[in-house]
Design a protein around this motif. Sequence first.
Motif, PDB file in Angstrom:
ATOM      1  N   GLN A 142      97.938 -54.260  14.049  1.00 31.85           N
ATOM      2  CA  GLN A 142      97.315 -55.574  14.042  1.00 31.85           C
ATOM      3  C   GLN A 142      95.813 -55.444  14.249  1.00 31.85           C
ATOM      4  OE1 GLN A 142     100.289 -55.862  16.544  1.00 31.85           O
ATOM      5  NE2 GLN A 142     101.715 -56.793  15.128  1.00 31.85           N
ATOM      6  N   ILE A 143      95.243 -56.180  15.164  1.00 36.92           N
ATOM      7  CA  ILE A 143      93.793 -56.189  15.326  1.00 36.92           C
ATOM      8  C   ILE A 143      93.358 -55.024  16.213  1.00 36.92           C
ATOM      9  CG2 ILE A 143      91.824 -57.531  16.146  1.00 36.92           C
ATOM     10  CD1 ILE A 143      93.542 -60.044  15.629  1.00 36.92           C
ATOM     11  N   PRO A 144      92.492 -54.146  15.731  1.00 38.04           N
ATOM     12  CA  PRO A 144      92.048 -53.013  16.544  1.00 38.04           C
ATOM     13  C   PRO A 144      91.273 -53.477  17.771  1.00 38.04           C
ATOM     14  CG  PRO A 144      91.476 -52.713  14.221  1.00 38.04           C
ATOM     15  CD  PRO A 144      91.901 -54.129  14.388  1.00 38.04           C
ATOM     16  N   VAL A 145      91.388 -52.738  18.850  1.00 37.61           N
ATOM     17  CA  VAL A 145      90.687 -53.116  20.074  1.00 37.61           C
ATOM     18  C   VAL A 145      89.176 -53.098  19.874  1.00 37.61           C
ATOM     19  CG1 VAL A 145      90.591 -50.769  21.015  1.00 37.61           C
ATOM     20  CG2 VAL A 145      90.587 -52.729  22.573  1.00 37.61           C
ATOM     21  N   GLU A 146      88.688 -52.299  18.913  1.00 41.45           N
ATOM     22  CA  GLU A 146      87.249 -52.239  18.676  1.00 41.45           C
ATOM     23  C   GLU A 146      86.703 -53.607  18.260  1.00 41.45           C
ATOM     24  OE1 GLU A 146      89.416 -50.050  17.555  1.00 41.45           O
ATOM     25  OE2 GLU A 146      88.821 -48.307  18.753  1.00 41.45           O
ATOM     26  N   VAL A 147      87.522 -54.406  17.573  1.00 38.64           N
ATOM     27  CA  VAL A 147      87.088 -55.745  17.163  1.00 38.64           C
ATOM     28  C   VAL A 147      86.829 -56.607  18.391  1.00 38.64           C
ATOM     29  CG1 VAL A 147      87.784 -57.862  15.967  1.00 38.64           C
ATOM     30  CG2 VAL A 147      88.236 -55.632  14.926  1.00 38.64           C
ATOM     31  N   SER A 148      87.758 -56.575  19.340  1.00 42.85           N
ATOM     32  CA  SER A 148      87.585 -57.348  20.569  1.00 42.85           C
ATOM     33  C   SER A 148      86.453 -56.797  21.424  1.00 42.85           C
ATOM     34  CB  SER A 148      88.894 -57.345  21.371  1.00 42.85           C
ATOM     35  OG  SER A 148      89.941 -57.972  20.651  1.00 42.85           O
ATOM     36  N   ARG A 149      86.314 -55.475  21.438  1.00 39.78           N
ATOM     37  CA  ARG A 149      85.257 -54.873  22.244  1.00 39.78           C
ATOM     38  C   ARG A 149      83.881 -55.258  21.707  1.00 39.78           C
ATOM     39  NH1 ARG A 149      86.838 -49.759  22.124  1.00 39.78           N
ATOM     40  NH2 ARG A 149      88.066 -50.004  24.039  1.00 39.78           N
ATOM     41  N   ARG A 150      83.713 -55.231  20.395  1.00 34.93           N
ATOM     42  CA  ARG A 150      82.425 -55.620  19.809  1.00 34.93           C
ATOM     43  C   ARG A 150      82.105 -57.075  20.136  1.00 34.93           C
ATOM     44  NH1 ARG A 150      84.138 -52.601  15.221  1.00 34.93           N
ATOM     45  NH2 ARG A 150      84.745 -54.536  14.165  1.00 34.93           N
ATOM     46  N   LEU A 151      83.123 -57.900  20.099  1.00 39.42           N
ATOM     47  CA  LEU A 151      82.909 -59.321  20.401  1.00 39.42           C
ATOM     48  C   LEU A 151      82.451 -59.502  21.844  1.00 39.42           C
ATOM     49  CD1 LEU A 151      83.092 -62.309  19.736  1.00 39.42           C
ATOM     50  CD2 LEU A 151      85.550 -62.211  20.223  1.00 39.42           C
ATOM     51  N   ALA A 152      83.147 -58.873  22.773  1.00 39.07           N
ATOM     52  CA  ALA A 152      82.778 -59.000  24.190  1.00 39.07           C
ATOM     53  C   ALA A 152      81.386 -58.451  24.444  1.00 39.07           C
ATOM     54  CB  ALA A 152      83.809 -58.286  25.056  1.00 39.07           C
ATOM     55  N   ASP A 153      81.066 -57.320  23.822  1.00 38.80           N
ATOM     56  CA  ASP A 153      79.755 -56.693  24.037  1.00 38.80           C
ATOM     57  C   ASP A 153      78.624 -57.558  23.485  1.00 38.80           C
ATOM     58  OD1 ASP A 153      80.938 -54.555  25.282  1.00 38.80           O
ATOM     59  OD2 ASP A 153      80.825 -53.215  23.550  1.00 38.80           O
TER      60      ASP A 153
END
Length: 348
Positions: free
Chosen positions: A225-236
């Motif tokens: 599904q959605i890679p954690v890197e997508v969420s990490r970039r958003l938070a950063d």
Amino acid sequence: MEAGPDLDYARTGDGVTIAYQVLGRGPAVVWLPSLGNLRAQWRVPVLRAAYEHLARSVTLVLYDGRGMGSSDRRVDPGDLGLAAHLRDLDAVLTAAGLESTALLGYYHSTATAIAFAAERPQQVTRMILFGGSARIRDAMSPAQTQALLSLVDQDWDLFVDTAAHAWLGWGAGESGRLVADAFRTAAAPAVAKAWFAAAADIDVTDRLPDVVVPTLVLHRQGERQIPVEVSRRLADALPRGRLVELAGSSPTLFVEDARADLDLVTRFLTSGDVVPPATPVTASADGVTDRELDVLRLLAAGDSNAEIARSLGITVHTVERHTANLYRKIGARGRTDATAYAVRRGIA
């Protein structure tokens, strides 16, 4: 109350009727919609329990977006972009008499929440984002998601069943059937197709620096599904963003570990505190040694290599060696990644 509280109706600036519900008491929280149907969602025991739990601590506002559920389904398929979603949210806030609120953006509505928080910071108190990104196509890019979306106009029933069971991980039992029904009755296939197509063009990346409210980015996804890197970039990219990775692989909130999810979300919404579910790290986790954990704790606290060396009674060269080994083991590219790793695992 099988289908939840009574529906109220808001009118958007372009004349679309939006169905919404208000329940509970406390600080206001608007849960922005993704593909769904409120009346059908209330029939899913796990979702019903989540709504009722949240309503014990907050004033929870739920609504069906344009073309969905009990809202006006006679919409122009060409008008399902960001501006339309913002009109829906604005209409609900006005009708519900909310001068300020927290926002919970879920999947596609993540971008709507970001845009609204950037444009009207005085109206948004806090924000929780799950399953999406500032550029929605990033969240839609995995091969499994693209294969699933190809079914929308080919076989609607197969799409909703696959989305509920294979993608979101709902079992083949009654809850899985009810979730599939919520998708099936959410919108006409043509509207759903247009909705997904419009979503792929939404990009609010340039608005991220203007989001000044505390934002909690939650991530729980399987490998496909959605890679954690997508969420990490958003938070950063959010000035006050924080990422919390939730245990498990089911790409949903309030299902796999409902109590922990609800406690985390409720605490953040009511007090702003973030207490991630405990995930103890031992010397063997990720192959990290006890000494490397010592280095990581000090590194996450902001200590320089020289300060770490003095604290641990070792040389700077040894600190550098431990740091290089640590980065390799946890997949960090630098101090920022390592600090995020420490925060997620309760080390910092």
